[in-house]
Design a protein around this motif. Structure first.
Motif, short mmCIF file in Angstrom:
data_model
loop_
_atom_site.label_atom_id
_atom_site.label_comp_id
_atom_site.label_asym_id
_atom_site.label_seq_id
_atom_site.Cartn_x
_atom_site.Cartn_y
_atom_site.Cartn_z
N PRO A 49 0.80 -1.23 0.00
CA PRO A 49 0.00 0.00 0.00
C PRO A 49 0.84 1.28 0.00
CG PRO A 49 -0.78 -1.54 1.69
CD PRO A 49 0.49 -2.11 1.13
N VAL A 50 2.09 1.20 0.46
CA VAL A 50 2.89 2.43 0.56
C VAL A 50 3.80 2.64 -0.65
CG1 VAL A 50 2.85 2.38 3.09
CG2 VAL A 50 4.77 1.31 1.87
N ALA A 51 3.67 1.80 -1.67
CA ALA A 51 4.63 1.85 -2.78
C ALA A 51 4.67 3.21 -3.47
CB ALA A 51 4.32 0.74 -3.78
N LEU A 52 3.51 3.79 -3.76
CA LEU A 52 3.50 5.08 -4.47
C LEU A 52 4.12 6.17 -3.61
CD1 LEU A 52 0.10 5.50 -6.34
CD2 LEU A 52 2.37 5.25 -7.33
N GLU A 53 3.81 6.15 -2.34
CA GLU A 53 4.38 7.14 -1.42
C GLU A 53 5.90 6.93 -1.31
OE1 GLU A 53 3.42 9.78 -0.31
OE2 GLU A 53 4.51 10.25 1.54
N ALA A 54 6.34 5.69 -1.36
CA ALA A 54 7.78 5.40 -1.31
C ALA A 54 8.47 5.98 -2.55
CB ALA A 54 8.01 3.90 -1.21
N ILE A 55 7.85 5.82 -3.70
CA ILE A 55 8.42 6.39 -4.93
C ILE A 55 8.53 7.92 -4.78
CG2 ILE A 55 7.94 6.85 -7.38
CD1 ILE A 55 6.71 4.00 -7.50
N ARG A 56 7.46 8.51 -4.25
CA ARG A 56 7.43 9.96 -4.11
C ARG A 56 8.55 10.44 -3.17
NH1 ARG A 56 5.94 13.94 -1.43
NH2 ARG A 56 5.29 12.78 0.40
N LEU A 57 8.69 9.76 -2.05
CA LEU A 57 9.71 10.17 -1.07
C LEU A 57 11.13 9.99 -1.62
CD1 LEU A 57 8.49 8.84 2.39
CD2 LEU A 57 8.77 11.22 1.67
N ILE A 58 11.37 8.86 -2.27
CA ILE A 58 12.72 8.60 -2.80
C ILE A 58 13.05 9.64 -3.87
CG2 ILE A 58 14.15 6.96 -4.08
CD1 ILE A 58 12.49 4.71 -2.66
N VAL A 62 16.09 11.56 -2.10
CA VAL A 62 17.35 10.80 -2.18
C VAL A 62 18.16 11.24 -3.40
CG1 VAL A 62 18.40 8.52 -2.21
CG2 VAL A 62 16.24 8.88 -1.00
N GLU A 63 19.17 12.00 -3.11
CA GLU A 63 20.01 12.50 -4.18
C GLU A 63 20.70 11.34 -4.90
OE1 GLU A 63 22.53 15.69 -2.86
OE2 GLU A 63 23.61 15.56 -4.78
N GLY A 64 20.66 11.38 -6.20
CA GLY A 64 21.35 10.34 -6.98
C GLY A 64 20.49 9.14 -7.29
N ALA A 65 19.32 9.03 -6.63
CA ALA A 65 18.46 7.86 -6.91
C ALA A 65 17.73 8.06 -8.24
CB ALA A 65 17.45 7.69 -5.79
N ILE A 66 17.62 6.97 -8.98
CA ILE A 66 16.83 6.98 -10.21
C ILE A 66 15.72 5.98 -9.94
CG2 ILE A 66 16.88 6.56 -12.70
CD1 ILE A 66 19.97 6.93 -12.50
N VAL A 67 14.58 6.50 -9.51
CA VAL A 67 13.55 5.60 -9.01
C VAL A 67 12.55 5.25 -10.11
CG1 VAL A 67 12.14 7.48 -8.02
CG2 VAL A 67 11.90 5.17 -7.13
N GLY A 68 12.28 3.95 -10.20
CA GLY A 68 11.30 3.46 -11.17
C GLY A 68 10.19 2.71 -10.46
#
Ligand code: 3PG
Length: 215
Positions: A49-58, A62-68
């Protein structure tokens, strides 16, 4: 129809960590550990359930992260993950309806396939870099080696059953641009808040050598 090319992103690391986040407070420290270990391409699966929020936060913190976004299985999820900040999309398999929608997505996509026919159907829609899933049960590295004969223009990112003992078999193939896997993000380590282990596993994985060319 031409899709944004995922290769410049994939060139950044030989391993794409496949992440399942249960507790939102783990998202940022986990992503920081992966980036510190040299694996910036973080695939957050839409399995909790928290996946979308996790994408948003990362994406935001998080500098340097390339989140997919991974485990995208429905058309409606495409806009949602882009709004959250995902910069690429991965699917475990690809229905005709999903493939059509993905072909119009404004960000790179690794659509999932497991057979020659599925790979050819996706190639006809403009996808030339595909997820191969589930890699080990579907024939593993020998399968991808065999596909390289008739379909040399296709590139693959296999995931499913890959770990430190067999990643090199895949990465030695010229048609494998990266491998995906959860071995660098063990559930027990995340649960224990042991992000040093994640960083150390990532550092080892980031040194894996691939044969594929990116120029
Ligand atoms: C997945 O989508 O679950 C990935 O393929 C990860 O597979 P693994 O847990 O076997 O690495």
């Amino acid at each position: 129809m031409s899709q944004p090319n995922p290769l410049p992103l994939i060139a950044r690391a030989p391993v794409i960590p496949v992440v399942v986040i249960d507790r939102i407070e783990d998202a940022v420290p986990l992503a920081r550990a992966l980036v510190a270990g040299g694996l910036p391409l973080i695939e957050v699966t839409l399995r909790t359930p928290v996946a979308l929020e996790a994408i948003r936060l990362i994406a935001a913190e998080v500098e340097g992260a390339i989140v997919g976004a991974g485990t995208v299985t429905e058309r409606a999820q495409i806009d949602a993950v882009i709004k959250a900040g995902a910069t690429y999309i991965v699917t475990p398999g690809t229905t005709p309806e999903l493939a059509k929608a993905l072909a119009e997505a404004p960000i790179p996509v690794l659509p999932g396939c497991a057979t020659a026919s599925e790979a050819m159907t996706l190639a006809a829609l403009g996808f030339h870099v595909l997820k191969f899933f589930p890699a080990e049960p579907s024939g593993g590295a020998p399968f991808l080696k065999a596909l390289g004969g008739p379909l040399p223009h296709l590139r693959f990112c296999p995931t499913g059953g890959i770990g430190p003992n067999n990643a090199h078999e895949y990465l030695a193939l010229p048609n494998v641009v990266a491998v995906g896997g959860s071995w660098v993000v063990p559930g027990a380590a995340i649960k224990a808040g042991d992000f040093d282990t994640v960083r150390d596993l990532s550092t080892a994985a980031s040194h894996l050598v691939r044969a594929a060319k990116f120029d």
